[in-house]
Design a protein around this motif. Structure first.
Motif, PDB file in Angstrom:
ATOM      1  N   ASN A 235      -4.782  10.939  -9.576  1.00  0.00           N
ATOM      2  CA  ASN A 235      -3.564  10.392  -8.978  1.00  0.00           C
ATOM      3  C   ASN A 235      -3.417  10.832  -7.530  1.00  0.00           C
ATOM      4  OD1 ASN A 235      -2.003  10.944 -12.134  1.00  0.00           O
ATOM      5  ND2 ASN A 235      -2.537   8.963 -11.265  1.00  0.00           N
ATOM      6  N   LEU A 236      -3.753  12.094  -7.241  1.00  0.00           N
ATOM      7  CA  LEU A 236      -3.667  12.588  -5.870  1.00  0.00           C
ATOM      8  C   LEU A 236      -4.677  11.891  -4.968  1.00  0.00           C
ATOM      9  CD1 LEU A 236      -2.253  14.609  -4.015  1.00  0.00           C
ATOM     10  CD2 LEU A 236      -4.018  16.279  -4.606  1.00  0.00           C
ATOM     11  N   GLY A 237      -5.881  11.651  -5.484  1.00  0.00           N
ATOM     12  CA  GLY A 237      -6.886  10.934  -4.703  1.00  0.00           C
ATOM     13  C   GLY A 237      -6.493   9.494  -4.436  1.00  0.00           C
ATOM     14  N   TYR A 238      -5.917   8.817  -5.442  1.00  0.00           N
ATOM     15  CA  TYR A 238      -5.463   7.444  -5.252  1.00  0.00           C
ATOM     16  C   TYR A 238      -4.335   7.381  -4.219  1.00  0.00           C
ATOM     17  CZ  TYR A 238      -8.078   6.358  -9.500  1.00  0.00           C
ATOM     18  OH  TYR A 238      -9.067   6.197 -10.435  1.00  0.00           O
ATOM     19  N   THR A 239      -3.508   8.427  -4.172  1.00  0.00           N
ATOM     20  CA  THR A 239      -2.435   8.457  -3.176  1.00  0.00           C
ATOM     21  C   THR A 239      -3.010   8.378  -1.770  1.00  0.00           C
ATOM     22  OG1 THR A 239      -1.034   9.794  -4.639  1.00  0.00           O
ATOM     23  CG2 THR A 239      -0.527   9.826  -2.278  1.00  0.00           C
ATOM     24  N   GLY A 240      -4.018   9.207  -1.499  1.00  0.00           N
ATOM     25  CA  GLY A 240      -4.649   9.180  -0.183  1.00  0.00           C
ATOM     26  C   GLY A 240      -5.307   7.853   0.121  1.00  0.00           C
ATOM     27  N   GLU A 241      -5.938   7.244  -0.878  1.00  0.00           N
ATOM     28  CA  GLU A 241      -6.616   5.966  -0.649  1.00  0.00           C
ATOM     29  C   GLU A 241      -5.626   4.873  -0.249  1.00  0.00           C
ATOM     30  OE1 GLU A 241      -8.880   4.951  -4.056  1.00  0.00           O
ATOM     31  OE2 GLU A 241     -10.383   6.530  -3.762  1.00  0.00           O
TER      32      GLU A 241
ATOM     33  N   GLU B 181       3.142  14.434  -8.993  1.00  0.00           N
ATOM     34  CA  GLU B 181       4.229  15.412  -9.011  1.00  0.00           C
ATOM     35  C   GLU B 181       4.787  15.581 -10.415  1.00  0.00           C
ATOM     36  OE1 GLU B 181       6.909  13.868  -6.135  1.00  0.00           O
ATOM     37  OE2 GLU B 181       5.852  14.767  -4.420  1.00  0.00           O
ATOM     38  N   ASP B 182       4.853  14.493 -11.196  1.00  0.00           N
ATOM     39  CA  ASP B 182       5.326  14.602 -12.583  1.00  0.00           C
ATOM     40  C   ASP B 182       4.390  15.474 -13.411  1.00  0.00           C
ATOM     41  OD1 ASP B 182       7.464  13.001 -11.976  1.00  0.00           O
ATOM     42  OD2 ASP B 182       6.550  11.154 -12.763  1.00  0.00           O
ATOM     43  N   ARG B 183       3.084  15.315 -13.204  1.00  0.00           N
ATOM     44  CA  ARG B 183       2.129  16.137 -13.952  1.00  0.00           C
ATOM     45  C   ARG B 183       2.232  17.604 -13.547  1.00  0.00           C
ATOM     46  NH1 ARG B 183      -1.691  13.209 -16.782  1.00  0.00           N
ATOM     47  NH2 ARG B 183      -1.739  10.969 -16.355  1.00  0.00           N
ATOM     48  N   VAL B 184       2.437  17.858 -12.265  1.00  0.00           N
ATOM     49  CA  VAL B 184       2.606  19.240 -11.813  1.00  0.00           C
ATOM     50  C   VAL B 184       3.866  19.851 -12.418  1.00  0.00           C
ATOM     51  CG1 VAL B 184       3.039  20.692  -9.792  1.00  0.00           C
ATOM     52  CG2 VAL B 184       1.329  18.885  -9.671  1.00  0.00           C
ATOM     53  N   GLN B 185       4.947  19.076 -12.441  1.00  0.00           N
ATOM     54  CA  GLN B 185       6.193  19.570 -13.015  1.00  0.00           C
ATOM     55  C   GLN B 185       6.045  19.838 -14.505  1.00  0.00           C
ATOM     56  OE1 GLN B 185       9.523  16.961 -12.389  1.00  0.00           O
ATOM     57  NE2 GLN B 185      11.017  18.431 -13.130  1.00  0.00           N
TER      58      GLN B 185
ATOM     59  N   CYS C 257       0.831  -1.208   0.000  1.00  0.00           N
ATOM     60  CA  CYS C 257       0.000   0.000   0.000  1.00  0.00           C
ATOM     61  C   CYS C 257       0.865   1.258   0.000  1.00  0.00           C
ATOM     62  CB  CYS C 257      -0.932   0.000   1.209  1.00  0.00           C
ATOM     63  SG  CYS C 257      -2.220  -1.281   1.181  1.00  0.00           S
ATOM     64  N   VAL C 258       1.942   1.246   0.775  1.00  0.00           N
ATOM     65  CA  VAL C 258       2.829   2.408   0.815  1.00  0.00           C
ATOM     66  C   VAL C 258       3.500   2.612  -0.540  1.00  0.00           C
ATOM     67  CG1 VAL C 258       4.929   3.341   1.869  1.00  0.00           C
ATOM     68  CG2 VAL C 258       3.198   2.235   3.294  1.00  0.00           C
ATOM     69  N   PHE C 259       3.924   1.518  -1.176  1.00  0.00           N
ATOM     70  CA  PHE C 259       4.561   1.619  -2.495  1.00  0.00           C
ATOM     71  C   PHE C 259       3.596   2.196  -3.526  1.00  0.00           C
ATOM     72  CE2 PHE C 259       4.987  -0.399  -6.676  1.00  0.00           C
ATOM     73  CZ  PHE C 259       6.212   0.121  -7.074  1.00  0.00           C
ATOM     74  N   MET C 260       2.360   1.692  -3.554  1.00  0.00           N
ATOM     75  CA  MET C 260       1.386   2.181  -4.522  1.00  0.00           C
ATOM     76  C   MET C 260       1.038   3.641  -4.265  1.00  0.00           C
ATOM     77  SD  MET C 260       0.882  -0.180  -6.693  1.00  0.00           S
ATOM     78  CE  MET C 260      -0.494   0.607  -7.545  1.00  0.00           C
ATOM     79  N   GLY C 261       0.910   4.019  -2.985  1.00  0.00           N
ATOM     80  CA  GLY C 261       0.634   5.413  -2.670  1.00  0.00           C
ATOM     81  C   GLY C 261       1.765   6.332  -3.098  1.00  0.00           C
TER      82      GLY C 261
ATOM     83  N   PHE D 264      -2.695   5.133   1.217  1.00  0.00           N
ATOM     84  CA  PHE D 264      -2.179   5.345   2.577  1.00  0.00           C
ATOM     85  C   PHE D 264      -3.260   5.059   3.623  1.00  0.00           C
ATOM     86  CE2 PHE D 264       1.038   8.217   0.477  1.00  0.00           C
ATOM     87  CZ  PHE D 264       2.120   7.405   0.769  1.00  0.00           C
ATOM     88  N   VAL D 265      -4.512   5.337   3.289  1.00  0.00           N
ATOM     89  CA  VAL D 265      -5.607   4.982   4.200  1.00  0.00           C
ATOM     90  C   VAL D 265      -5.710   3.470   4.336  1.00  0.00           C
ATOM     91  CG1 VAL D 265      -8.117   5.010   4.467  1.00  0.00           C
ATOM     92  CG2 VAL D 265      -6.909   7.107   3.878  1.00  0.00           C
ATOM     93  N   PHE D 266      -5.561   2.746   3.237  1.00  0.00           N
ATOM     94  CA  PHE D 266      -5.596   1.280   3.286  1.00  0.00           C
ATOM     95  C   PHE D 266      -4.495   0.752   4.194  1.00  0.00           C
ATOM     96  CE2 PHE D 266      -7.544   1.101  -1.230  1.00  0.00           C
ATOM     97  CZ  PHE D 266      -8.785   1.375  -0.689  1.00  0.00           C
ATOM     98  N   ALA D 267      -3.293   1.314   4.098  1.00  0.00           N
ATOM     99  CA  ALA D 267      -2.179   0.860   4.942  1.00  0.00           C
ATOM    100  C   ALA D 267      -2.491   1.106   6.419  1.00  0.00           C
ATOM    101  CB  ALA D 267      -0.896   1.584   4.538  1.00  0.00           C
ATOM    102  N   ALA D 268      -3.024   2.280   6.733  1.00  0.00           N
ATOM    103  CA  ALA D 268      -3.369   2.585   8.126  1.00  0.00           C
ATOM    104  C   ALA D 268      -4.492   1.679   8.624  1.00  0.00           C
ATOM    105  CB  ALA D 268      -3.781   4.056   8.248  1.00  0.00           C
ATOM    106  N   PHE D 269      -5.437   1.346   7.756  1.00  0.00           N
ATOM    107  CA  PHE D 269      -6.556   0.480   8.160  1.00  0.00           C
ATOM    108  C   PHE D 269      -6.071  -0.931   8.465  1.00  0.00           C
ATOM    109  CE2 PHE D 269      -9.959  -2.518   6.974  1.00  0.00           C
ATOM    110  CZ  PHE D 269     -10.927  -2.119   7.881  1.00  0.00           C
ATOM    111  N   VAL D 270      -5.164  -1.454   7.642  1.00  0.00           N
ATOM    112  CA  VAL D 270      -4.619  -2.794   7.895  1.00  0.00           C
ATOM    113  C   VAL D 270      -3.895  -2.823   9.238  1.00  0.00           C
ATOM    114  CG1 VAL D 270      -2.916  -4.491   7.108  1.00  0.00           C
ATOM    115  CG2 VAL D 270      -4.455  -3.405   5.455  1.00  0.00           C
ATOM    116  N   LEU D 271      -3.084  -1.798   9.508  1.00  0.00           N
ATOM    117  CA  LEU D 271      -2.354  -1.751  10.778  1.00  0.00           C
ATOM    118  C   LEU D 271      -3.311  -1.618  11.957  1.00  0.00           C
ATOM    119  CD1 LEU D 271       0.500  -1.731  11.939  1.00  0.00           C
ATOM    120  CD2 LEU D 271       0.456   0.773  11.810  1.00  0.00           C
ATOM    121  N   PHE D 272      -4.359  -0.814  11.810  1.00  0.00           N
ATOM    122  CA  PHE D 272      -5.344  -0.644  12.883  1.00  0.00           C
ATOM    123  C   PHE D 272      -6.065  -1.956  13.188  1.00  0.00           C
ATOM    124  CE2 PHE D 272      -9.920  -0.023  13.681  1.00  0.00           C
ATOM    125  CZ  PHE D 272      -9.862   0.515  14.952  1.00  0.00           C
TER     126      PHE D 272
END
Length: 301
Positions: free
Chosen positions: A218-224, A36-40, A24-28, A226-234
């Motif tokens: 892409n920004l929304g998927y980033t948040g999702e 960031e590439d699109r912003v650049q 999950c961290v890698f995908m985020g 990281f939320v998945f990673a936190a949910f698994v740990l919780f």
């Protein structure tokens, strides 16, 4: 207290957590990098000069089309051949169509040239004829369209003489010659046509160079992720806590009364069942039709 973590069942749970969180961290992180590439790219496009203001170059010198050469003026010499209409294209919030002509060059390949835009329906439309003889055109270079391009018709079923996508993969099936994997749009209008003078079609920004909807996806998927990673740990901590509390209650003998009663009832029923089965013949009252027995256990009637 935490020896249960070494049981086979918890080995499976621990292995899932160890693999799921890094994934999950890698995908985020990957989705964040895409954003960031699109912003650049957007910032570079804003700082760069307008491609159409740069000096025109021969077509072959600007191929293949990329983010740098897209929008650059390209020149090509040849003669106009087949003509197609591209319906469903908007310009200044008005419905209309493109007038597309194939410019056959000396190399034998043809360059799709959008000569202009006309309002209305492409069906039975009267458009000005292309210039005769050899011509040299200078137009803004564009990459071939795809299914994600604005205005593209992917449903098919268009009348003869119309195309829904300006791409070499589509046009090569409609003409008996090779087609460049690019097209140009003329910056100057041509006169004529039932809808008035054809209007020039402005060059579009190269795909992926702006902060479009895909960038924010892409920004929304980033948040999702990281939320998945936190949910698994919780959930892992919650399961460990419940298991530890259950182990502690068992060690202290703190078993709920209802659970103890439910556990004791089956044993009690099992213990009483043989006695009841054995006592029923002994204590059962004799019926009026029951025979009498003498000492020798011989029935007496």
């Amino acid at each position: 207290m935490y020896r249960f973590l070494l049981t086979p069942r918890w080995w499976g749970i621990n292995l899932f957590v160890v693999l799921a969180i890094p994934f999950c961290v890698f995908m985020g992180t990957w989705q964040l990098g895409r954003f960031e590439d699109r912003v650049q790219s957007h910032e570079q496009a804003e700082k760069a000069p307008d491609p159409s203001t740069r000096a025109a170059k021969p077509l072959d010198a600007l191929l293949p089309v990329d983010k740098v050469t897209s929008g650059r003026p390209a020149t090509a010499t040849g003669t106009y051949a087949d003509q197609f209409l591209v319906p469903g294209r908007k310009l200044e919030d008005r419905e209309g169509f493109y007038v597309l002509n194939m410019l056959r060059t000396d190399s034998g390949k043809a360059l799709p040239v959008v000569r202009g835009w006309l309002p209305g329906s492409a069906t039975d439309a009267r458009v000005p004829a292309a210039p005769k003889g050899e011509v040299t055109v200078t137009g803004d270079l564009q990459a071939s369209e795809n299914t994600h391009s604005d205005g593209v018709n992917v449903r098919g079923g268009l009348p003869s003489g119309q195309v829904g996508m300006i791409s070499a993969a589509t046009l090569v099936n409609l003409v008996p010659y090779d087609v460049y994997d690019a097209w140009v749009t003329l910056p100057e209008a041509e006169a004529g046509g039932t809808g008035g003078a054809m209007k020039p079609v402005p060059a579009a920004a190269p795909e992926g160079s702006g902060l479009d909807l895909k960038a924010f996806q892409n920004l929304g998927y980033t948040g999702e992720w990281f939320v998945f990673a936190a949910f698994v740990l919780f959930m892992w901590f919650r399961l460990v806590r419940r298991e530890a509390e259950a182990e502690r209650d068992i060690a202290l003998g703190l078993v709920p009364e209802e659970a103890a009663a439910e556990a004791a009832d089956p044993a009690a029923e099992t213990a009483e069942a043989p006695d009841a089965a054995e006592g029923a013949p002994k204590d059962a009252p004799e019926g009026p039709s029951s025979p009498d027995y003498d000492v020798a256990s011989t029935p007496v009637r």
